[in-house]
Design a protein around this motif. Structure first.
Motif, PDB file in Angstrom:
ATOM      1  N   LYS A  17     -73.806  -7.146  49.970  1.00  0.00           N
ATOM      2  CA  LYS A  17     -72.549  -7.617  50.561  1.00  0.00           C
ATOM      3  C   LYS A  17     -71.875  -8.691  49.709  1.00  0.00           C
ATOM      4  N   GLU A  18     -72.127  -8.618  48.388  1.00  0.00           N
ATOM      5  CA  GLU A  18     -71.462  -9.502  47.435  1.00  0.00           C
ATOM      6  C   GLU A  18     -70.351  -8.743  46.729  1.00  0.00           C
ATOM      7  N   SER A  19     -69.482  -9.480  46.055  1.00  0.00           N
ATOM      8  CA  SER A  19     -68.430  -8.858  45.255  1.00  0.00           C
ATOM      9  C   SER A  19     -68.980  -8.512  43.876  1.00  0.00           C
ATOM     10  N   ALA A  20     -68.391  -7.493  43.248  1.00  0.00           N
ATOM     11  CA  ALA A  20     -68.870  -7.080  41.927  1.00  0.00           C
ATOM     12  C   ALA A  20     -67.722  -6.544  41.091  1.00  0.00           C
ATOM     13  N   PHE A  21     -67.508  -7.148  39.926  1.00  0.00           N
ATOM     14  CA  PHE A  21     -66.453  -6.716  39.011  1.00  0.00           C
ATOM     15  C   PHE A  21     -66.976  -6.819  37.582  1.00  0.00           C
ATOM     16  N   ASP A  22     -66.658  -5.819  36.772  1.00  0.00           N
ATOM     17  CA  ASP A  22     -66.980  -5.968  35.359  1.00  0.00           C
ATOM     18  C   ASP A  22     -65.991  -6.964  34.768  1.00  0.00           C
ATOM     19  N   SER A  23     -66.259  -7.447  33.578  1.00  0.00           N
ATOM     20  CA  SER A  23     -65.467  -8.542  33.002  1.00  0.00           C
ATOM     21  C   SER A  23     -63.989  -8.176  32.845  1.00  0.00           C
ATOM     22  N   ARG A  24     -63.708  -6.941  32.431  1.00  0.00           N
ATOM     23  CA  ARG A  24     -62.305  -6.556  32.210  1.00  0.00           C
ATOM     24  C   ARG A  24     -61.545  -6.411  33.519  1.00  0.00           C
ATOM     25  N   SER A  25     -62.191  -5.860  34.543  1.00  0.00           N
ATOM     26  CA  SER A  25     -61.545  -5.730  35.844  1.00  0.00           C
ATOM     27  C   SER A  25     -61.260  -7.103  36.439  1.00  0.00           C
ATOM     28  N   ALA A  26     -62.217  -8.018  36.298  1.00  0.00           N
ATOM     29  CA  ALA A  26     -62.029  -9.371  36.820  1.00  0.00           C
ATOM     30  C   ALA A  26     -60.861 -10.056  36.128  1.00  0.00           C
ATOM     31  N   ALA A  27     -60.776  -9.903  34.797  1.00  0.00           N
ATOM     32  CA  ALA A  27     -59.689 -10.526  34.048  1.00  0.00           C
ATOM     33  C   ALA A  27     -58.342  -9.934  34.437  1.00  0.00           C
ATOM     34  N   ALA A  28     -58.292  -8.615  34.611  1.00  0.00           N
ATOM     35  CA  ALA A  28     -57.046  -7.956  35.004  1.00  0.00           C
ATOM     36  C   ALA A  28     -56.609  -8.407  36.393  1.00  0.00           C
ATOM     37  N   MET A  29     -57.562  -8.575  37.296  1.00  0.00           N
ATOM     38  CA  MET A  29     -57.237  -9.026  38.653  1.00  0.00           C
ATOM     39  C   MET A  29     -56.668 -10.445  38.627  1.00  0.00           C
ATOM     40  N   VAL A  30     -57.310 -11.332  37.895  1.00  0.00           N
ATOM     41  CA  VAL A  30     -56.843 -12.719  37.811  1.00  0.00           C
ATOM     42  C   VAL A  30     -55.439 -12.775  37.227  1.00  0.00           C
ATOM     43  N   HIS A  31     -55.209 -11.988  36.175  1.00  0.00           N
ATOM     44  CA  HIS A  31     -53.880 -11.957  35.558  1.00  0.00           C
ATOM     45  C   HIS A  31     -52.831 -11.475  36.557  1.00  0.00           C
ATOM     46  N   SER A  32     -53.165 -10.433  37.311  1.00  0.00           N
ATOM     47  CA  SER A  32     -52.215  -9.891  38.293  1.00  0.00           C
ATOM     48  C   SER A  32     -51.894 -10.914  39.373  1.00  0.00           C
ATOM     49  N   ILE A  33     -52.934 -11.593  39.875  1.00  0.00           N
ATOM     50  CA  ILE A  33     -52.727 -12.601  40.924  1.00  0.00           C
ATOM     51  C   ILE A  33     -51.885 -13.755  40.401  1.00  0.00           C
ATOM     52  N   ASN A  34     -52.180 -14.203  39.177  1.00  0.00           N
ATOM     53  CA  ASN A  34     -51.414 -15.308  38.599  1.00  0.00           C
ATOM     54  C   ASN A  34     -49.961 -14.927  38.372  1.00  0.00           C
ATOM     55  N   THR A  35     -49.748 -13.678  37.917  1.00  0.00           N
ATOM     56  CA  THR A  35     -48.383 -13.216  37.662  1.00  0.00           C
ATOM     57  C   THR A  35     -47.585 -13.155  38.953  1.00  0.00           C
ATOM     58  N   GLN A  36     -48.194 -12.622  40.006  1.00  0.00           N
ATOM     59  CA  GLN A  36     -47.492 -12.530  41.286  1.00  0.00           C
ATOM     60  C   GLN A  36     -47.203 -13.913  41.839  1.00  0.00           C
ATOM     61  N   ALA A  37     -48.118 -14.854  41.618  1.00  0.00           N
ATOM     62  CA  ALA A  37     -47.898 -16.208  42.121  1.00  0.00           C
ATOM     63  C   ALA A  37     -46.724 -16.875  41.406  1.00  0.00           C
ATOM     64  N   GLU A  38     -46.568 -16.528  40.117  1.00  0.00           N
ATOM     65  CA  GLU A  38     -45.488 -17.128  39.336  1.00  0.00           C
ATOM     66  C   GLU A  38     -44.126 -16.550  39.697  1.00  0.00           C
ATOM     67  N   VAL A  39     -44.097 -15.319  40.190  1.00  0.00           N
ATOM     68  CA  VAL A  39     -42.833 -14.664  40.523  1.00  0.00           C
ATOM     69  C   VAL A  39     -42.553 -14.892  42.005  1.00  0.00           C
TER      70      VAL A  39
END
Length: 225
Positions: free
Chosen positions: A141-163
């Motif tokens: 019941k933990e979260s699991a992301f490979d390094s590239r998926s995690a980086a893409a998610m963070v970038h998407s969240i940051n981009t949406q927050a900026e817009v």
């Protein structure tokens, strides 16, 4: 765990911490490859397979797995059909862990998968060790992301927050997406054409776009329209 003759061992012969897995992928050869890899692990057992959403719902209901390994593309006509399936599976089985395993690496898709109930997201070229680690994490019941998926998610969240568009800008953006001119937008929103131009410039600036069409495209990628 499967025996050498292909039969499934009685529950008493298995490890108490066994992770029961259902594979959902529209390619049989992919499912076969995953099964051969996963069942080398003493604590992992593939208890079912499915190639479509309807099959997956039935197999999960019948086998009650711990984890579903889910591809997002389950048909030629829809690249992201797995998102809706993920939502339905986790709605019907709240304790079920869904780990997305897909070829698509897109930050917004990672976020959408989480919003639809997935606990993890990895791309198909992830190495075997990382995949197995992710499956075990999701089973706990933990979260699991490979390094590239995690980086893409963070970038998407940051981009949406900026817009951050104002309510008026969001209204103008929706009408832009419908191909309306500044004059028509002004008439629909009861504002002057000059004011519309002002809002359009702000929208383009915030989205980093050089044209109205590009602004609409960038907004659609971010899920804003």
């Amino acid at each position: 765990m499967n025996r050498a003759d292909g039969s499934v061992a009685p529950r008493g012969d298995r490890l108490s911490s066994e992770v029961r897995i259902v594979l959902v992928d529209d390619h049989a050869i992919v499912r076969q490859g995953l099964r051969s890899i996963l069942e080398r692990e003493r604590d992992l057992a593939v208890v079912g397979e499915a190639s479509t959403a309807s099959e997956a719902l039935a197999v999960v209901q019948r086998t009650m797995p711990t984890v579903v390994l889910l591809d997002l593309k389950l048909s030629t006509g829809n690249d992201h059909e797995g998102l809706a399936l993920c939502a339905e599976l986790t709605k019907q089985h709240p304790d079920l862990g869904v780990l997305v395993l897909t070829t698509f690496l897109d930050g917004k898709l990672v976020v959408d998968a989480i919003h639809n109930g997935a606990r993890g997201y990895v791309v198909k070229d992830v190495d075997t060790t990382e995949l197995i680690r992710s499956i075990r994490a999701v089973a706990r019941k933990e979260s699991a992301f490979d390094s590239r998926s995690a980086a893409a998610m963070v970038h998407s969240i940051n981009t949406q927050a900026e817009v951050a568009l104002t309510e008026r800008e969001q209204g103008v953006l929706v009408l832009l997406a419908h191909g309306m001119s500044n004059k028509d937008i002004g008439g629909r929103m009861y504002i002057s054409e000059t004011t519309v131009k002002f809002h359009v410039r702000n929208i383009m600036r915030k989205l980093g776009a050089s044209s109205r069409a590009e602004a609409v495209y960038e907004a659609s990628k971010l899920g804003m329209i």
